[in-house]
Each structure stands twice: as structure tokens, then as C-alpha cells.
Design an enzyme around this catalytic site. Structure first.
Site, PDB file in Angstrom:
ATOM      1  N   GLU A   1       7.976   5.414  12.397  1.00 52.70           N
ATOM      2  CA  GLU A   1       7.682   6.616  12.248  1.00 52.70           C
ATOM      3  C   GLU A   1       7.457   7.008  10.922  1.00 52.70           C
ATOM      4  OE1 GLU A   1      10.436   5.594  13.845  1.00 52.70           O
ATOM      5  OE2 GLU A   1      11.222   6.850  15.557  1.00 52.70           O
TER       6      GLU A   1
ATOM      7  N   LYS B   1      13.476   0.498  20.427  1.00 53.88           N
ATOM      8  CA  LYS B   1      12.607   0.411  19.437  1.00 53.88           C
ATOM      9  C   LYS B   1      11.765  -0.795  19.791  1.00 53.88           C
ATOM     10  CE  LYS B   1      14.794   2.006  15.086  1.00 53.88           C
ATOM     11  NZ  LYS B   1      15.277   1.330  13.642  1.00 53.88           N
TER      12      LYS B   1
ATOM     13  N   GLY C   1      21.993   3.440   5.734  1.00 54.71           N
ATOM     14  CA  GLY C   1      21.302   4.770   5.910  1.00 54.71           C
ATOM     15  C   GLY C   1      21.648   6.002   5.787  1.00 54.71           C
ATOM     16  N   ARG C   2      22.525   6.220   6.841  1.00 58.56           N
ATOM     17  CA  ARG C   2      23.438   7.609   7.176  1.00 58.56           C
ATOM     18  C   ARG C   2      24.212   8.226   5.898  1.00 58.56           C
ATOM     19  NH1 ARG C   2      24.423   3.903  11.127  1.00 58.56           N
ATOM     20  NH2 ARG C   2      26.454   3.004  10.963  1.00 58.56           N
TER      21      ARG C   2
ATOM     22  N   HIS D   1      27.497  32.587  21.324  1.00 59.92           N
ATOM     23  CA  HIS D   1      26.558  33.590  21.956  1.00 59.92           C
ATOM     24  C   HIS D   1      25.950  32.546  22.958  1.00 59.92           C
ATOM     25  CE1 HIS D   1      27.728  37.175  20.463  1.00 59.92           C
ATOM     26  NE2 HIS D   1      27.640  36.690  19.175  1.00 59.92           N
TER      27      HIS D   1
ATOM     28  N   GLU E   1      26.412   7.475  15.298  1.00 56.53           N
ATOM     29  CA  GLU E   1      25.673   5.986  15.035  1.00 56.53           C
ATOM     30  C   GLU E   1      26.883   5.135  14.461  1.00 56.53           C
ATOM     31  OE1 GLU E   1      21.235   5.599  14.017  1.00 56.53           O
ATOM     32  OE2 GLU E   1      22.288   5.271  11.964  1.00 56.53           O
TER      33      GLU E   1
ATOM     34  N   LYS F   1      15.040   3.005   3.770  1.00 59.05           N
ATOM     35  CA  LYS F   1      15.953   2.065   3.538  1.00 59.05           C
ATOM     36  C   LYS F   1      15.370   0.565   3.872  1.00 59.05           C
ATOM     37  CE  LYS F   1      20.252  -0.472   3.765  1.00 59.05           C
ATOM     38  NZ  LYS F   1      21.339  -0.484   4.671  1.00 59.05           N
TER      39      LYS F   1
END
Ligand code: F6P
Length: 506
Positions: free
Chosen positions: A185, A468, A240-241, A356, A326, A179
Site C-alpha cells: 500500500e 498479504k 511498527g505499532r 447514541h 495485533e 518500517k
């Protein structure tokens, strides 16, 4: 499959369990939440007092509900297949949205000879498309182009190496998804992949053909060297999410076809219409939000689990973690005042594997952790064993919920199940693009409802920025290679020690 869902269908093929609700054939059964009629009535009153109905209307109408960033949260427009006008500052956003749909469709039609797609993006630019591409791979009826879809998110070069070892550079296409187009990254991974393409002998024109971007920062994508007609825009009014419905979902369309992508949008759109129109008492996202609120208030729960009994949805809890935590992992309300409650921790993984793993704690641990059991009525394979396996999958799911609710007494304290542990059951008729879209939109609308009930802004994420910022001076210290780093404003004594240890041993 019609892209126009029948919204008058209120009964999900058969008689619903007592007290269950359904929307677009998705059934929600909250019977094991232990909330009686009186308590539900109080919860709905509380929702009205918190102006939840007004919030829902405002959000879907494009009001600036994201107060800190002074903008709307209009991801619902991205799946508004009816194309009815959605006005933002006096302008209808739908022509721009439809234009991107046309471009996605056109790209799908000319997408030939591609063996590998490298989708570079992180967080909201990764989880949604990754979940959808993985989940739909399990649906035998969906046509699949069979390309290798590689999702490159982590800056860990091990992930990069694994992907570049497998991809064939001359038939690879790269989609850089960000975005902001500033996420470290993503830009570093993108540069590494570009360098790999160059080193593999691609000419400039082959490179141009191979590179695509999806972003709300078109100038930055151009500066990166992506050709304008390879840039798919989205907008600052899409968080973004919440962005998988935009061209961020391009890999879904490229791998499974534009029609499947539209079905995904259609399921989400149908859930939005339900969210908008259903009374609170029948409104699935609202009921789910209120059930959580109740458990937080009455039982002090600190976490909940989402357990889909479908391998196809193994990525769903990871997507949900970003969505919930978030969005709503905040300590102050929309006016900056401290809040009593905000998002609990959410975790989960596919059942029955999850049984499990951490289910021991869910049954007998000291914490009460409500569970969303998510099951699919139809088996997802055509194998001869499918029906028998599916019955066992479903019986496991139902049995866990019952055991958690009732518990079991025993003389040996080690064998006592305390019971009284709440859960909901969410039943999808089948898992296809439509119901996947409906499921994700259900949880998105639930997160927004929770934010409104807690009076939290669910659409910013200031908390992830500070780490960041601090990474920069620390990286500089690591680059220096010095094992004599001292504390300063950016680096404290513990971190300085760690850097010195790393530098002295590298
Ligand atoms: O992790 C923080 C975050 O800002 C998320 O909200 C977002 O999904 C992710 O980084 C990626 O951001 P972008 O799409 O701008 O690269």
C-alpha cells in the site's frame, strides 16, 4: 511545562476516590470492576507467579523478549529523555536516538513555506501520528503551523484522489513512512504521489527537496530515490505499532513544534518510569491488565470498549485496536502451546456520541463488555460554553458507568437493566502533548503486561502476513480480466467465483 516530570507527585490534585490509583497525575478508578480486596490480592499473586515484574524489568532493559524474532522491544528508549544509557548487544542506543531528535529539531527549524504534508504509511506507520496530530489540533494552547496534514494509508485510490485534489504540489512535502519499506500500500501510494509531483512540473531538485522517508530499511528508501539526508532511520527493535515515538512521529513535530513533540515523549517516559518503579499494587498498566484478566476469567468476556469522552481522542480506539489485537490476538503462547485466553476484541469511539450508538447493547445486550471510560478534567476549549458543556460531558460519562454497574429493576422486562457490568474510569487532568504521551504509553505497557500474563509474545504479528501473500495471485487473476479463473493451490472455489464475477462485470 517541565520535560522532567515530578515523579514524586503521587496525588493528582486532590483526594483520590477510594481505591483509585494515580501515576503522573493520571487517575485510574477501578471501583466499578467489582473486584474485592481478596480477589485483587490473588491477582497480584498470580502476576508475580507469572514473573510479570521480571518481564517488565527485562523489557525495559532491552532483553530479547520478542522470542520469535529474537530481538528486544525497546520503544521505551525512543522516549528516554533522560538519555540514560540503554544497552543493546553491548552498545548504548541513546546516541543514535538523540541524533534523530537533533535532526527532527533541525528540520522543524527550516520547515518554511510548506502548505501541505502528505504522510504515506499504514498500520503502525499511520495510526500513532494520525491520532496525535488530530488530538493536538484540539488543544487551544498548542501553537500550530496550520499546514494541511494529509494521511494517506489506504490503497483505495479514492483517498489518494481526495488528497491530491487539495494539496498544492509546489509547496507539498511528502513523508514516506514504512518500517520495512516493502509494504505494498505504502510503496504504491508513494509512487503515485511521486508521479503526481512530476506531472505537476516539479524539477528533479524540487522533487528531491520534497521527498522524505522514515524507515528501518534505509537501503530500500535510497533505492526508491530518497536522498540520504532526507531519510530518518529507526530500528528493528521498534515494533511498527510502537513506533510513533520515533521519527514516525515527525508530523507531530512539524505541525506543533519540536518542543511539543518532546512533551509527548516526556509524558510517555514518565509513564515508563512509573511502570518500571511502582509496585504492582500501584502500577496503573498492571492494574488495568489484571482487571481485564479477572473479567475474562470470571465473566468470560470476549470484548471490551474504550470510550474517551473527548472528541480529540476519536482516533484513540483505532490506534488501540492495532496495539491490542495485533500484539495479543494469538492462539499460542511463547512456546507454541495453545493458550486459553488472549486479546478480547476492542472497539470504541468518542463519548457521548458512542452512547447514541452501541451503548444499548452494553446496557442490555447478552454479552458483558467491560468499558474503559476515559475522561479529561479540563474542558478543551476557551469558548464561553466550555464549562457548562464539559459538566454535561462528564456527567454523562459518570452516569453511564453507574447505570452499567447497578442496573435497574422494572416490571416491564424490556426496561430491566441487568447491571453488574464492569468498567474503569481513567481521568487525565488535561489533554495536551504530555498527557497524550502518558495515555498511549499506559496502554502500550498494559498490552505488554497482558502478553506477559497470557505468556504471549506481544511483539510479532505473523497472522497478518498470510492474507498479504494470497493477495498476489488474486491480483494476477484480476489483472488477467478472465472470467474463467479456476481453483488452484492459491485460489479456492468461492474466491474463484468472486473473481469471475468481478472480471465479467468490469
Ligand atoms: O499490518 C501489518 C503490519 O506489518 C503492521 O504491523 C505495520 O504497522 C504495518 O503492517 C505497516 O508496516 P510498515 O511500517 O513496514 O510499512
Amino acid at each position: 511545562m517541565s520535560l522532567k516530570p515530578d515523579l514524586n507527585t503521587t496525588n493528582a490534585q486532590g483526594k483520590l476516590p477510594n481505591g483509585a490509583h494515580d501515576a503522573v497525575n493520571v487517575v485510574l478508578d477501578t471501583a466499578y470492576q467489582g473486584i474485592d480486596q481478596k480477589a485483587w490480592a490473588k491477582l497480584f499473586t498470580q502476576a508475580r507467579k507469572s514473573h510479570l515484574p521480571e518481564f517488565i524489568a527485562d523489557m525495559l532493559a532491552g532483553k530479547h523478549i520478542n522470542l520469535s524474532e529474537d530481538r528486544p522491544a525497546l520503544h521505551s528508549a525512543l522516549r528516554n529523555l533522560s538519555r540514560s544509557p540503554v544497552m543493546l548487544n553491548g552498545q548504548d542506543v541513546m546516541p543514535a536516538v538523540s541524533n534523530v531528535w537533533h535532526r527532527i529539531e533541525a528540520l522543524c527549524n527550516k520547515w518554511v513555506g510548506v502548505t501541505d504534508v502528505i504522510h504515506i504509511g499504514i498500520g503502525g506507520s499511520d495510526f500513532g501520528p494520525r491520532l496525535a496530530v488530530e488530538a493536538l489540533a484540539y488543544v487551544p494552547e498548542i501553537e500550530c503551523r496550520g499546514m494541511r496534514m494529509h494521511f494517506l494509508a489506504n490503497i483505495d485510490s479514492a483517498e489518494l484522489a481526495r488528497i491530491l485534489d487539495r494539496a498544492l504540489p509546489h509547496s507539498t512535502r511528502v513523508i514516506i513512512v514504512s518500517k520495512s519499506f516493502t509494504t505494498l500500500e505504502t510503496t504504491m501510494n508513494a509512487k503515485a504521489v511521486v508521479a503526481w509531483l512530476k506531472a505537476s512540473g516539479l524539477t528533479n531538485s524540487q522533487m528531491n527537496k520534497a521527498l522524505f522517508a522514515v524507515t528501518a530499511n534505509v537501503p530500500a528508501a535510497k533505492d526508491f530515490g530518497i536522498e540520504e539526508d532526507h531519510i530518518f532511520p529507526f530500528w528493528d527493535w521498534v515494533g511498527g505499532r510502537y513506533s510513533v515515538w520515533s521519527a514516525v512521529g515527525l508530523p507531530i513535530a512539524l505541525q506543533y513544534g519540536f518542543k511539543t513533540f518532546q512533551e509527548f515523549l516526556a509524558g510517555a517516559h514518565a509513564m515508563d518510569l512509573h511502570f518500571k518503579n511502582a509496585p504492582l499494587e500501584d502500577n496503573l498498566p498492571v492494574i488495568m491488565a489484571l482487571a481485564l484478566l479477572y473479567q475474562q476469567d470470571k465473566r468470560g468476556i470476549k470484548a471490551y470498549a474504550a470510550v474517551p469522552y473527548a472528541d480529540a481522542l476519536d482516533w484513540f480506539p483505532k490506534w488501540l485496536q492495532q496495539l491490542d489485537m495485533e500484539s495479543n490476538g494469538k492462539s499460542v503462547d511463547r512456546n507454541g502451546k495453545p493458550v486459553k485466553f488472549s486479546s478480547p476484541v476492542v472497539f470504541g469511539s468518542a463519548g457521548s456520541n458512542a452512547q447514541h450508538s452501541y451503548f444499548q447493547l452494553l446496557h442490555q445486550g447478552t454479552e458483558i463488555i467491560p468499558i474503559d471510560f476515559i475522561a479529561i478534567r479540563k474542558p478543551m476549549s476557551n469558548r464561553p460554553e466550555a464549562a457548562a458543556h464539559h459538566r454535561i460531558l462528564l456527567s454523562n460519562c459518570l452516569a453511564q458507568a453507574q447505570a452499567l454497574a447497578h442496573g435497574k429493576s422494572a416490571d416491564n422486562p424490556n426496561h430491566v437493566y441487568p447491571g453488574n457490568r464492569p468498567s474503569s474510569l481513567l481521568l487525565l487532568p488535561e489533554l495536551n502533548a504530555f498527557y497524550l504521551g502518558a495515555l498511549l504509553a499506559l496502554y502500550e505497557n498494559r498490552a505488554a503486561s497482558l502478553g506477559a500474563l497470557w505468556n504471549i509474545n506481544s511483539f510479532d504479528q505473523p497472522g497478518v502476513e498470510y492474507g498479504k501473500v494470497l493477495a498476489k495471485p488474486i491480483e494476477k487473476a484480476l489483472v488477467s480480466g478472465s472470467d474463467q479463473i479456476r481453483t488452484d493451490d492459491d485460489i479456492d472455489a468461492i474466491t474463484a467465483n468472486r473473481i469471475n464475477f468481478l472480471n465479467s462485470n468490469s
